[in-house]
Design a protein around this motif. Structure first.
Motif, PDB file in Angstrom:
ATOM      1  N   SER A  38       0.759  -1.148  -0.028  1.00  0.00           N
ATOM      2  CA  SER A  38      -0.096   0.039   0.039  1.00  0.00           C
ATOM      3  C   SER A  38       0.823   1.201   0.046  1.00  0.00           C
ATOM      4  O   SER A  38       0.150   2.260  -0.310  1.00  0.00           O
ATOM      5  N   GLY A  39       2.040   1.247   0.433  1.00  0.00           N
ATOM      6  CA  GLY A  39       3.168   2.287   0.326  1.00  0.00           C
ATOM      7  C   GLY A  39       3.476   2.517   1.976  1.00  0.00           C
ATOM      8  O   GLY A  39       2.784   2.370   2.706  1.00  0.00           O
ATOM      9  N   ILE A  40       4.614   3.175   1.895  1.00  0.00           N
ATOM     10  CA  ILE A  40       5.213   3.316   3.058  1.00  0.00           C
ATOM     11  C   ILE A  40       4.911   4.835   3.695  1.00  0.00           C
ATOM     12  O   ILE A  40       5.388   5.759   2.713  1.00  0.00           O
ATOM     13  N   ALA A  41       4.491   5.334   4.614  1.00  0.00           N
ATOM     14  CA  ALA A  41       4.376   6.658   5.096  1.00  0.00           C
ATOM     15  C   ALA A  41       5.614   6.948   5.757  1.00  0.00           C
ATOM     16  O   ALA A  41       5.756   8.032   5.631  1.00  0.00           O
ATOM     17  N   THR A  42       6.014   6.371   6.908  1.00  0.00           N
ATOM     18  CA  THR A  42       7.307   6.715   7.739  1.00  0.00           C
ATOM     19  C   THR A  42       8.081   5.520   7.934  1.00  0.00           C
ATOM     20  O   THR A  42       7.780   4.613   7.971  1.00  0.00           O
ATOM     21  N   ILE A  43       9.461   6.052   8.143  1.00  0.00           N
ATOM     22  CA  ILE A  43      10.388   5.182   8.673  1.00  0.00           C
ATOM     23  C   ILE A  43      11.275   5.824   9.652  1.00  0.00           C
ATOM     24  O   ILE A  43      11.856   7.020   9.194  1.00  0.00           O
ATOM     25  N   THR A  44      11.503   5.370  10.778  1.00  0.00           N
ATOM     26  CA  THR A  44      12.003   6.237  11.880  1.00  0.00           C
ATOM     27  C   THR A  44      13.046   5.209  12.640  1.00  0.00           C
ATOM     28  O   THR A  44      12.805   4.045  12.412  1.00  0.00           O
ATOM     29  N   ILE A  45      13.943   5.916  13.294  1.00  0.00           N
ATOM     30  CA  ILE A  45      14.964   5.234  14.151  1.00  0.00           C
ATOM     31  C   ILE A  45      14.914   5.610  15.612  1.00  0.00           C
ATOM     32  O   ILE A  45      14.323   6.828  15.740  1.00  0.00           O
ATOM     33  N   ASP A  46      15.209   4.769  16.505  1.00  0.00           N
ATOM     34  CA  ASP A  46      15.219   5.352  18.062  1.00  0.00           C
ATOM     35  C   ASP A  46      16.537   6.012  18.402  1.00  0.00           C
ATOM     36  O   ASP A  46      16.315   6.559  19.238  1.00  0.00           O
ATOM     37  N   ILE A  47      17.540   5.804  17.887  1.00  0.00           N
ATOM     38  CA  ILE A  47      18.738   6.333  18.249  1.00  0.00           C
ATOM     39  C   ILE A  47      19.287   6.955  17.022  1.00  0.00           C
ATOM     40  O   ILE A  47      19.181   6.189  15.870  1.00  0.00           O
ATOM     41  N   ALA A  48      19.659   8.321  16.923  1.00  0.00           N
ATOM     42  CA  ALA A  48      20.146   8.863  15.727  1.00  0.00           C
ATOM     43  C   ALA A  48      21.486   9.370  15.947  1.00  0.00           C
ATOM     44  O   ALA A  48      22.281   9.752  15.214  1.00  0.00           O
ATOM     45  N   THR A  49      22.184   9.656  17.088  1.00  0.00           N
ATOM     46  CA  THR A  49      23.463  10.445  17.290  1.00  0.00           C
ATOM     47  C   THR A  49      24.313   9.475  18.364  1.00  0.00           C
ATOM     48  O   THR A  49      23.763   8.771  19.056  1.00  0.00           O
ATOM     49  N   PHE A  50      25.600   9.565  17.913  1.00  0.00           N
ATOM     50  CA  PHE A  50      26.712   8.560  18.573  1.00  0.00           C
ATOM     51  C   PHE A  50      27.800   9.266  18.728  1.00  0.00           C
ATOM     52  O   PHE A  50      28.107  10.132  18.102  1.00  0.00           O
ATOM     53  N   ASP A  51      28.615   9.030  20.064  1.00  0.00           N
ATOM     54  CA  ASP A  51      29.788   9.618  20.343  1.00  0.00           C
ATOM     55  C   ASP A  51      30.692   8.676  21.047  1.00  0.00           C
ATOM     56  O   ASP A  51      30.463   7.428  21.005  1.00  0.00           O
ATOM     57  N   CYS A  52      31.659   9.294  21.686  1.00  0.00           N
ATOM     58  CA  CYS A  52      32.665   8.432  22.270  1.00  0.00           C
ATOM     59  C   CYS A  52      31.943   7.416  23.119  1.00  0.00           C
ATOM     60  O   CYS A  52      32.655   6.409  23.432  1.00  0.00           O
ATOM     61  N   SER A  53      30.938   7.696  23.785  1.00  0.00           N
ATOM     62  CA  SER A  53      30.469   6.856  24.853  1.00  0.00           C
ATOM     63  C   SER A  53      29.722   5.928  24.285  1.00  0.00           C
ATOM     64  O   SER A  53      29.192   4.753  24.889  1.00  0.00           O
ATOM     65  N   ASN A  54      29.557   5.759  22.934  1.00  0.00           N
ATOM     66  CA  ASN A  54      28.808   4.876  21.947  1.00  0.00           C
ATOM     67  C   ASN A  54      29.972   3.783  21.428  1.00  0.00           C
ATOM     68  O   ASN A  54      29.302   3.040  20.622  1.00  0.00           O
ATOM     69  N   VAL A  55      31.119   3.983  21.759  1.00  0.00           N
ATOM     70  CA  VAL A  55      32.153   2.983  21.147  1.00  0.00           C
ATOM     71  C   VAL A  55      31.721   1.515  21.380  1.00  0.00           C
ATOM     72  O   VAL A  55      31.477   1.161  22.361  1.00  0.00           O
ATOM     73  N   GLY A  56      31.650   0.687  20.025  1.00  0.00           N
ATOM     74  CA  GLY A  56      31.099  -0.722  20.234  1.00  0.00           C
ATOM     75  C   GLY A  56      29.823  -0.813  19.373  1.00  0.00           C
ATOM     76  O   GLY A  56      29.573   0.015  18.602  1.00  0.00           O
TER      77      GLY A  56
END
Length: 177
Positions: free
Chosen positions: A50-68
């Motif tokens: 039928s068609g896609i209305a939205t595509i979203t993500i729950d986390i969009a930003t990363f920094d040194c605390s996210n290594v791995g």
């Protein structure tokens, strides 16, 4: 005879979208800057009849605390409100070695007994830095005595939390006055 009747057929879309995700790897830069992603970075061709209305993500930003490895949820909603979710792994890597900065030189005076004199990393470090954070700083020699008179090369090793390391050297001059 014949009879005409009219009726309405309601077609209902109860089928959620087909979600297709992909994993990605991102490198931190020399400053450990914040990295930003969008849903399209993780979507790998999700589709719906039928068609896609939205595509979203729950986390969009990363920094040194996210290594791995970081699990990010992708949510796809079609035009009829049907929802599918899937996960991707966003791997954040820090391949930037620290900057090791040692003092140019350091002078030690032996006492009247010629006893061992100790130095610490803090005596040698001259503002070493890393794009994220430093895990350890070590020196390869920290005790000097009469046998050490004159110039002695000492190596400062700086290692970050990702295991990247670099070195700098300094000359420790031991004097007997």
């Amino acid at each position: 005879g014949s009879t005409n009747q009219s009726f309405t057929i309601i077609v209902s879309d109860g089928t959620p979208p087909t979600i297709i995700t992909q994993n990605i790897t991102l490198q931190l830069d020399e400053l450990g800057s914040v990295l930003t992603i969008t849903a399209s970075d993780l979507d790998n061709g999700s589709l719906d009849a039928s068609g896609i209305a939205t595509i979203t993500i729950d986390i969009a930003t990363f920094d040194c605390s996210n290594v791995g490895d970081n699990t990010v949820t992708l949510t796809v909603t079609d035009v009829n409100g049907n929802v599918s979710t899937g996960t991707s792994i966003v791997t954040i890597e820090d391949d930037v070695a620290p900057t090791a900065i040692a003092v140019a030189s350091y002078t030690l005076q032996l006492d009247e007994f010629g006893s061992d004199i100790s130095i610490t990393v803090e005596d040698i470090d001259n503002g070493s830095t890393d794009n994220c954070s430093i895990a350890t700083m070590t020196i390869d020699k920290d005790a000097f005595n009469c046998e050490s008179l004159g110039g002695n090369t000492v190596t400062l090793t700086v290692t970050d939390l990702s295991g990247n390391s670099t070195t700098a050297t300094t000359i420790i001059t031991v004097e007997d006055n």
